[in-house]
Write a protein that holds these residues in place. Structure first.
Motif, PDB file in Angstrom:
ATOM      1  N   HIS A 208       0.833  -1.199   0.000  1.00 17.88           N
ATOM      2  CA  HIS A 208       0.000   0.000   0.000  1.00 17.88           C
ATOM      3  C   HIS A 208       0.873   1.256   0.000  1.00 17.88           C
ATOM      4  CE1 HIS A 208      -3.222   2.795   1.245  1.00 17.88           C
ATOM      5  NE2 HIS A 208      -2.343   3.260   2.118  1.00 17.88           N
ATOM      6  N   VAL A 209       1.865   1.273   0.891  1.00 13.60           N
ATOM      7  CA  VAL A 209       2.706   2.473   1.025  1.00 13.60           C
ATOM      8  C   VAL A 209       3.565   2.669  -0.225  1.00 13.60           C
ATOM      9  CG1 VAL A 209       4.589   3.514   2.334  1.00 13.60           C
ATOM     10  CG2 VAL A 209       2.707   2.426   3.558  1.00 13.60           C
ATOM     11  N   LEU A 210       4.121   1.592  -0.749  1.00 11.81           N
ATOM     12  CA  LEU A 210       4.982   1.741  -1.938  1.00 11.81           C
ATOM     13  C   LEU A 210       4.175   2.234  -3.136  1.00 11.81           C
ATOM     14  CD1 LEU A 210       7.357  -1.356  -1.737  1.00 11.81           C
ATOM     15  CD2 LEU A 210       7.932   1.036  -1.317  1.00 11.81           C
ATOM     16  N   ARG A 211       2.914   1.834  -3.188  1.00 12.91           N
ATOM     17  CA  ARG A 211       2.071   2.262  -4.307  1.00 12.91           C
ATOM     18  C   ARG A 211       1.665   3.734  -4.142  1.00 12.91           C
ATOM     19  NH1 ARG A 211      -1.433  -1.669  -3.885  1.00 12.91           N
ATOM     20  NH2 ARG A 211      -2.886  -0.443  -2.652  1.00 12.91           N
ATOM     21  N   ARG A 212       1.306   4.081  -2.916  1.00 14.50           N
ATOM     22  CA  ARG A 212       0.813   5.445  -2.654  1.00 14.50           C
ATOM     23  C   ARG A 212       1.896   6.484  -2.592  1.00 14.50           C
ATOM     24  NH1 ARG A 212      -4.094   7.405  -0.534  1.00 14.50           N
ATOM     25  NH2 ARG A 212      -3.109   9.328   0.141  1.00 14.50           N
ATOM     26  N   ASN A 213       3.002   6.115  -1.940  1.00 13.43           N
ATOM     27  CA  ASN A 213       4.102   7.059  -1.735  1.00 13.43           C
ATOM     28  C   ASN A 213       5.373   6.453  -2.309  1.00 13.43           C
ATOM     29  OD1 ASN A 213       2.428   6.732   1.136  1.00 13.43           O
ATOM     30  ND2 ASN A 213       2.447   8.807   0.321  1.00 13.43           N
ATOM     31  N   PRO A 214       5.431   6.303  -3.628  1.00 15.52           N
ATOM     32  CA  PRO A 214       6.538   5.559  -4.230  1.00 15.52           C
ATOM     33  C   PRO A 214       7.886   6.251  -4.011  1.00 15.52           C
ATOM     34  CG  PRO A 214       5.128   6.557  -5.924  1.00 15.52           C
ATOM     35  CD  PRO A 214       4.496   6.846  -4.614  1.00 15.52           C
ATOM     36  N   PRO A 215       8.925   5.451  -3.692  1.00 22.54           N
ATOM     37  CA  PRO A 215      10.266   6.020  -3.529  1.00 22.54           C
ATOM     38  C   PRO A 215      10.800   6.528  -4.872  1.00 22.54           C
ATOM     39  CG  PRO A 215      10.202   3.711  -2.819  1.00 22.54           C
ATOM     40  CD  PRO A 215       8.905   4.006  -3.483  1.00 22.54           C
ATOM     41  N   ALA A 216      11.747   7.443  -4.798  1.00 22.51           N
ATOM     42  CA  ALA A 216      12.305   8.010  -6.029  1.00 22.51           C
ATOM     43  C   ALA A 216      13.104   6.957  -6.809  1.00 22.51           C
ATOM     44  CB  ALA A 216      13.189   9.204  -5.683  1.00 22.51           C
ATOM     45  N   GLY A 217      13.868   6.135  -6.092  1.00 29.49           N
ATOM     46  CA  GLY A 217      14.777   5.189  -6.756  1.00 29.49           C
ATOM     47  C   GLY A 217      14.056   3.959  -7.297  1.00 29.49           C
ATOM     48  N   ALA A 218      14.825   3.104  -7.974  1.00 33.59           N
ATOM     49  CA  ALA A 218      14.259   1.880  -8.545  1.00 33.59           C
ATOM     50  C   ALA A 218      14.052   0.841  -7.443  1.00 33.59           C
ATOM     51  CB  ALA A 218      15.199   1.334  -9.603  1.00 33.59           C
ATOM     52  N   LEU A 219      13.126  -0.046  -7.680  1.00 29.72           N
ATOM     53  CA  LEU A 219      12.808  -1.088  -6.706  1.00 29.72           C
ATOM     54  C   LEU A 219      13.624  -2.348  -7.007  1.00 29.72           C
ATOM     55  CD1 LEU A 219       8.923  -0.815  -6.374  1.00 29.72           C
ATOM     56  CD2 LEU A 219      10.646  -0.025  -4.777  1.00 29.72           C
ATOM     57  N   ASP A 220      14.965  -2.239  -6.897  1.00 30.14           N
ATOM     58  CA  ASP A 220      15.773  -3.415  -7.220  1.00 30.14           C
ATOM     59  C   ASP A 220      16.142  -4.202  -5.972  1.00 30.14           C
ATOM     60  OD1 ASP A 220      17.336  -1.507  -6.138  1.00 30.14           O
ATOM     61  OD2 ASP A 220      18.947  -1.619  -7.622  1.00 30.14           O
ATOM     62  N   GLN A 221      15.271  -4.150  -4.960  1.00 29.24           N
ATOM     63  CA  GLN A 221      15.508  -4.884  -3.718  1.00 29.24           C
ATOM     64  C   GLN A 221      14.161  -5.367  -3.202  1.00 29.24           C
ATOM     65  OE1 GLN A 221      17.463  -2.082  -1.146  1.00 29.24           O
ATOM     66  NE2 GLN A 221      16.285  -0.359  -1.895  1.00 29.24           N
TER      67      GLN A 221
END
Ligand code: AMP
Ligand code: MG
Length: 500
Positions: A208-221
Motif C-alpha cells: 500500500h505504502v509503496l504504491r501510494r508514496n513511491p520512492p524516487a529510486g528503482a525497486l531493485d531490492q
C-alpha cells in the motif's frame, strides 16, 4: 465495501479503507451541536481538487465538523501501535481522529483527509475523543507555517469550533481540525501488525505504502527493504530541515513518525528563540529525549523500530534480514549529515563545498550558543555580511554578548567566501534570505493568539498571525516587524504541553 464511490460528502474516494477490515474500525463522527467555521484553507482545497469554492460557511462548518460525514458513512479510525518515550504500546490507534478518504489532488497525487477531535472510537481508551480549541489553533498555525517554510508536513484544511465544552484541567471550548497528509501511516502502523505476528498484513501495508508514496529510486531490492530505505531517506531530510529552522518536534514517538516523511503531530512542538542545542519544551520530556540536538538520534532509533517490524519481510533468513536492515540503517547518519551540511551551507551563503565548511558551521553555532543569540535572527541578518551593509552588520554584532566572537567568525566566513565563484551584487544575500526565514511561529505569538480566542472569543490575532506566517522569507515590514521580534524576557515560553 460500503464506501465504494463517495467516501464522504466532500466527494472523496476510499483509499486506506480498501485495506482489510483489521486495519481500522468503521466509526462515524459524533455530531456536534453548534459547528462554527474558524478557518478554511481555500488555496489548499483548490490544490486538493475539492470543489468547494461555492460553499458557504455553514456548509463548510457542517463538512468539517463531521456532521455531514455521518450521513454518508465510510469513515474509519485507523489502528496503530507505537513506542512512546521508549516504551512499546501495542495498541494506540486513532482515539479521536477519523479518516474520511482521499482527495484526488490537482496534481494527481491523492491526499488523505482526516478529522481530528471528531469523537470517541474503539481506540479512545480513557479519552473523550475530542480536541480543545488551543491545540487545534496551534496545529493549524504551525503546520501551515512549516509548509510555508518549505518543510514536508501534514497540512491544515479547516478548523471548526464545536460549540461544546471539553474538560481538561479546566473547561475549554472544543474544536475539530481537518488534517491533510500524503499518508497517515506511521512507523507505529507497522509495529501494530508486527506485534501481532500478522505477516500478511505487514506485506499488504508495505505494498500500500509503496504504491501510494513511491520512492524516487528503482525497486531493485525486496519491497520491504526498498520501503525502509525510502523512509530512512525521507526522515534524514526531514529532521535536517527541522534543524535548519530551529524546530523542536517534542514528541518523536514512533506513532508520530510518518512513513511519508512529513512533520506530523504538533502537540508540544516549538521553535528555538535563543540558541541552545539542549533545548526541550515539552513538559513531559523530563530527560531531554526529544531535545533539539537529540532529534537525529531519536529519528535513527525510531527507524530501527521500523526495521525490526519489517525484518520477516526483508529476508527469509533471520540473520541475513538483520544484516540487510542494519546496512540500511547505517546510511541514516551519513544521509542526515549530508542533508544537514548542504542546508547549512545554503544558509551561510555558500554555493560550493569545501572540507572546512562543517567546522565553519559548528563555530557559528557555538558562538550563537555562548551568547544565546536568537537563532532565526542571527541567520537572517547574516545576509548583511554578503551585502556589505554596515548597519545590519552592527545590529547582528550587537546581539553577541562578546562581539569578538562575532568578529573572529566573520573573518573566517570572509576567508571562506574568497574561495567562492563571484556572484552579481546582491545575489548571495538574496539567496541567503530565501533560506533563512525572517518570521517563524514563535511560541509567545502562538500563545497570544490562542489566549485571545479562548478568553475573549477574538480570532483576529489568530488570523493575522496565520497570514504573516504564510510569507516567512519576506523582509519584515512595519506591519510584520512585531512578529519577527524574539520574545521579551517576560514573554518567553519555556514549557509546552501535549495537545490532548
Ligand atoms: P498523541 O499524543 O496526540 O500522539 O496521541 C497519542 C494517542 O492518544 C493516540 O492513540 C491518540 O488517538 C490518543 N488520544 C489523544 N488524545 C485523545 C483524546 N482526547 N481522546 C481519545 N484518544 C486520544
Ligand atoms: Mg500522535
Amino acid at each position: 465495501m460500503i464506501a465504494s464511490q463517495r467516501a464522504c460528502a466532500l466527494g472523496l474516494v476510499p483509499g486506506y479503507q480498501d485495506l482489510p477490515e483489521r486495519f481500522y474500525a468503521r466509526v462515524a463522527p459524533e455530531p456536534v451541536s453548534r459547528p462554527r467555521l474558524i478557518a478554511f484553507n481555500a488555496p489548499l482545497a483548490e490544490e486538493l481538487g475539492l470543489d468547494l469554492d461555492q460553499a458557504d460557511e455553514a456548509t463548510l462548518a457542517a463538512l468539517f465538523s463531521g456532521n455531514d460525514s455521518v450521513r454518508v458513512g465510510g469513515t474509519v479510525a485507523v489502528a496503530y501501535a507505537g513506542h512512546q518515550f521508549g516504551q512499546f504500546v501495542p495498541q494506540l490507534g486513532d482515539g479521536r481522529a477519523l479518516l474520511l478518504g482521499d482527495a484526488p489532488g490537482r496534481d494527481g497525487v491523492p491526499r488523505e483527509i482526516q478529522l481530528k477531535g471528531s469523537g470517541r472510537t474503539p481506540f479512545s481508551r480513557g479519552g473523550d475523543g475530542r480536541a480543545a480549541l488551543g491545540p487545534v489553533l496551534r496545529e493549524y498555525l504551525v503546520s501551515e507555517a512549516m509548509h510555508a517554510l518549505g518543510i514536508p508536513t501534514t497540512r491544515a484544511l479547516a478548523a471548526v469550533a464545536t460549540g461544546e465544552t471539553v474538560w481538561r484541567e479546566r473547561p475549554l471550548p472544543g474544536a475539530i481540525l481537518t488534517r491533510v497528509a500524503a499518508s497517515h501511516v506511521r512507523i507505529g502502523t507497522f509495529e501494530y501488525f508486527a506485534a501481532r505476528g500478522d505477516r500478511e498484513a505487514l506485506g499488504l501495508l508495505v505494498e500500500h505504502v509503496l504504491r501510494r508514496n513511491p520512492p524516487a529510486g528503482a525497486l531493485d531490492q525486496p519491497p520491504a527493504l526498498a520501503l525502509l530505505d525510502a523512509v530512512i531517506e525521507r526522515q534524514a531530510r526531514l529532521v535536517a530541515a527541522w534543524m535548519h529552522v530551529g524546530f523542536v518536534h517534542g514528541v518523536m514517538n514512533t506513532d508520530n513518525t510518518s512513513i511519508a516523511g512529513e512533520t506530523i503531530d504538533f502537540g508540544p512542538c516549538a521553535f528555538l528563540d535563543g540558541y541552545d542545542p539542549a533545548t526541550v519544551f515539552s513538559s513531559i520530556d523530563r530527560h531531554g529525549r526529544y531535545s533539539y540536538s537529540n532529534q537525529p538520534h531519536a529519528a535513527r532509533w525510531n527507524l530501527a523500530r521500523l526495521a525490526e517490524a519489517l525484518l520477516p519481510l526483508i529476508d527469509p533468513d533471520p540473520q541475513r534480514a538483520i544484516d540487510r536492515a542494519n546496512a540500511a540503517l547505517e546510511e541514516f547518519p551519513r544521509r542526515f549529515d549530508a542533508a544537514w551540511l548542504e542546508g547549512m551551507r545554503r544558509k551561510l551563503g555558500l554555493t560550493t563545498a569545501r572540507a572546512e565548511d562543517a567546522v565553519l558551521v559548528r563555530e557559528w553555532l557555538d558562538a550563537l550558543h555562548r551568547g544565546r543569540v536568537d537563532y532565526t535572527l542571527a541567520f537572517r541578518d547574516i545576509a548583511a555580511l554578503a551585502d556589505a551593509e554596515a548597519a545590519p552588520r552592527e545590529r547582528l554584532r550587537a546581539r553577541f554578548a562578546d562581539p569578538s566572537d562575532f568578529d573572529a567568525w566573520t573573518n573566517a566566513w570572509e576567508a571562506r567566501i574568497a574561495h567562492e565563484p563571484p556572484l552579481p551584487p546582491g545575489a548571495r544575500a538574496a539567496a541567503m534570505r530565501r533560506v533563512n526565514p525572517a518570521i517563524i511561529p514563535r511560541n509567545h505569538q502562538i500563545e497570544r493568539a490562542i489566549g485571545a480566542a479562548i478568553d475573549d472569543g477574538d480570532f483576529a490575532p489568530f488570523t493575522a498571525l496565520s497570514i504573516v506566517l504564510g510569507r516567512p522569507y519576506d523582509e519584515a515590514g512595519p506591519r510584520t516587524a512585531g512578529y519577527a521580534r524574539p520574545p521579551a524576557p517576560e514573554e518567553r515560553v519555556t514549557r509546552t504541553f501535549c495537545g490532548t
